[in-house]
Scaffold this motif. Structure first.
Motif, PDB file in Angstrom:
ATOM      1  N   ARG A 101       0.838  -1.188   0.000  1.00  0.00           N
ATOM      2  CA  ARG A 101       0.000   0.000   0.000  1.00  0.00           C
ATOM      3  C   ARG A 101       0.885   1.253   0.000  1.00  0.00           C
ATOM      4  NH1 ARG A 101      -5.455  -0.757   1.596  1.00  0.00           N
ATOM      5  NH2 ARG A 101      -5.894  -2.824   2.466  1.00  0.00           N
ATOM      6  N   ARG A 102       0.571   2.181  -0.853  1.00  0.00           N
ATOM      7  CA  ARG A 102       1.198   3.499  -0.859  1.00  0.00           C
ATOM      8  C   ARG A 102       0.089   4.530  -0.651  1.00  0.00           C
ATOM      9  NH1 ARG A 102       6.483   2.283  -0.149  1.00  0.00           N
ATOM     10  NH2 ARG A 102       7.247   0.846  -1.775  1.00  0.00           N
ATOM     11  N   ASP A 103      -0.179   4.829   0.584  1.00  0.00           N
ATOM     12  CA  ASP A 103      -1.306   5.714   0.915  1.00  0.00           C
ATOM     13  C   ASP A 103      -0.882   7.170   0.839  1.00  0.00           C
ATOM     14  OD1 ASP A 103      -2.901   3.509   1.345  1.00  0.00           O
ATOM     15  OD2 ASP A 103      -2.415   3.396   3.484  1.00  0.00           O
ATOM     16  N   SER A 104      -1.827   7.965   0.406  1.00  0.00           N
ATOM     17  CA  SER A 104      -1.640   9.422   0.379  1.00  0.00           C
ATOM     18  C   SER A 104      -1.959  10.002   1.758  1.00  0.00           C
ATOM     19  CB  SER A 104      -2.546  10.038  -0.682  1.00  0.00           C
ATOM     20  OG  SER A 104      -3.912   9.838  -0.334  1.00  0.00           O
ATOM     21  N   PRO A 105      -1.660  11.291   1.990  1.00  0.00           N
ATOM     22  CA  PRO A 105      -1.994  11.874   3.303  1.00  0.00           C
ATOM     23  C   PRO A 105      -3.479  11.828   3.635  1.00  0.00           C
ATOM     24  CG  PRO A 105      -0.397  13.243   2.174  1.00  0.00           C
ATOM     25  CD  PRO A 105      -0.827  12.198   1.204  1.00  0.00           C
ATOM     26  N   ASN A 106      -4.333  11.947   2.626  1.00  0.00           N
ATOM     27  CA  ASN A 106      -5.780  11.885   2.891  1.00  0.00           C
ATOM     28  C   ASN A 106      -6.362  10.488   2.681  1.00  0.00           C
ATOM     29  OD1 ASN A 106      -5.597  11.702   0.146  1.00  0.00           O
ATOM     30  ND2 ASN A 106      -6.816  13.552  -0.283  1.00  0.00           N
ATOM     31  N   GLY A 107      -5.528   9.482   2.373  1.00  0.00           N
ATOM     32  CA  GLY A 107      -5.999   8.109   2.220  1.00  0.00           C
ATOM     33  C   GLY A 107      -6.556   7.784   0.862  1.00  0.00           C
TER      34      GLY A 107
END
Length: 351
Positions: A101-107
């Motif tokens: 998983r490479r999640d962004s700051p807002n998901g």
């Protein structure tokens, strides 16, 4: 975060930049070895959908291999999988170390592009573990293939041994061959009783080894009896052939100074002169002759003859090239008879 996930991330960072793999070949290896990896059929459906979002067929280590589909798009390509099921199987893929998983700051999942259109940052699912572990997946798939082949061979051997043992026991019991066939059948049933409905390869091989030992014992008993029977049959046939050779040779005898050849026909001693006369007459009658051919002369059956010793009841002697042969003269004593026919006129020639 788990140790397995951490190890997967470390392997993804250690990818060589020139490493290139075919994504569908890697997926095929993962599908073959899914039980060893820990993946399920539904999770592989999600992985197949994720791979379809990558535009290239080849996966390389020189660039980021990240896809960022939404849950709606991913569920649509996963054959309409419900959102809760989709999230659960994504977690299975992450736990197996197949994706990261490479999640962004807002998901959320998205990609940020630069001024030239190139991707600067992407947030979603990283497929780099597929490139890093491609060799491992291939080795696991080969091991699975080898295990399936060994299991199939063991099952085939077990089936053949069971069939052969049952047939040999049946032959020994019904043919009256000496041996304790009840004990052999009981031993066979005891060995087969150890075989469950779903048995691993190791247990199948152990049971097959016991059946092979029992099969060797039964076959040895049958072969020894067959060898002894063949030896006795050869001795008996040799004696019978010796007696037959002592009875069958033809004897040359004379009657009135004329040699007559005697021999066996249908179990009785008969003269060959009668049969030879008929054969000569039938051949000479085919010769071309200018003389008229009168009707055949019928000679009665020899006195004292019986049906079954080779003579017909009425014998026809046909005119030979214009000169009729005299009727056969028979002298009989019991079952032995001599045929004396008058000689054919030597003045008649066949053209």
């Amino acid at each position: 975060m788990t140790l397995r996930l951490l190890a997967s991330q470390m392997a993804a960072r250690a990818i060589q930049r020139d490493a290139v793999v075919h994504k569908w070949r890697v997926f095929r290896d993962i599908r073959e070895a899914r039980e060893l990896i820990g993946a399920t059929e539904r999770s592989l459906s999600v992985l197949n959908a994720l791979l379809s979002f990558h535009p290239e067929t080849a996966l390389g280590g020189g660039a980021a291999i990240i896809v960022w589909p939404s849950n709606e798009q991913l569920a649509a390509r996963a054959n309409g999988m419900p959102p809760t099921t989709l999230r659960r199987h994504i977690g299975v893929l992450v736990d197996c170390g197949l994706i990261i998983r490479r999640d962004s700051p807002n998901g959320k999942r998205f990609a940020r592009r630069g001024r030239g259109g190139e991707i600067e940052h992407a947030y979603g699912f990283d497929l780099a573990p597929l490139v890093a572990r491609a060799e491992e997946f291939r080795d696991l798939a080969d091991a699975v293939h080898a295990e399936k082949k060994a299991f199939r061979v063991a099952r085939e051997r077990l089936t053949l041994l069971r069939r052969d043992i049952v047939k040999m026991i049946d032959v020994g019991a019904h043919e009256g061959i000496p041996g304790d066939w009840t004990r052999a059948e009981r031993s066979y049933q005891e060995i087969i009783a150890r075989l469950p409905r779903s048995a691993p390869r190791q247990l199948i091989e152990a049971i097959a080894a016991d059946l092979a030992q029992l099969s060797d014992e039964i076959r040895e008993a049958l072969e020894s009896f067959a060898n002894s029977s063949n030896a006795g049959a050869n001795v008996a046939s040799g004696r019978g052939a010796s007696r037959q050779s002592n009875r069958r040779p033809a004897a040359r005898r004379t009657r009135g100074g004329t040699p007559v050849l005697w021999g066996f026909r249908k179990g009785a001693l008969v003269p060959f002169a009668y049969a030879a006369t008929l054969v000569a007459a039938s051949k000479l009658c085919r010769c071309r002759s200018r003389a008229p051919r009168p009707s055949p002369i019928h000679a009665p059956s020899p006195p004292g003859s019986r049906a079954g010793i080779g003579w017909p009841r009425t014998t026809s002697v046909t005119t030979i090239c214009g000169s009729a042969a005299s009727p056969a003269m028979w002298t009989a004593t019991g079952r032995f008879a001599t045929a004396c026919c008058s000689p054919i006129s030597p003045a008649v020639s066949c053209g």
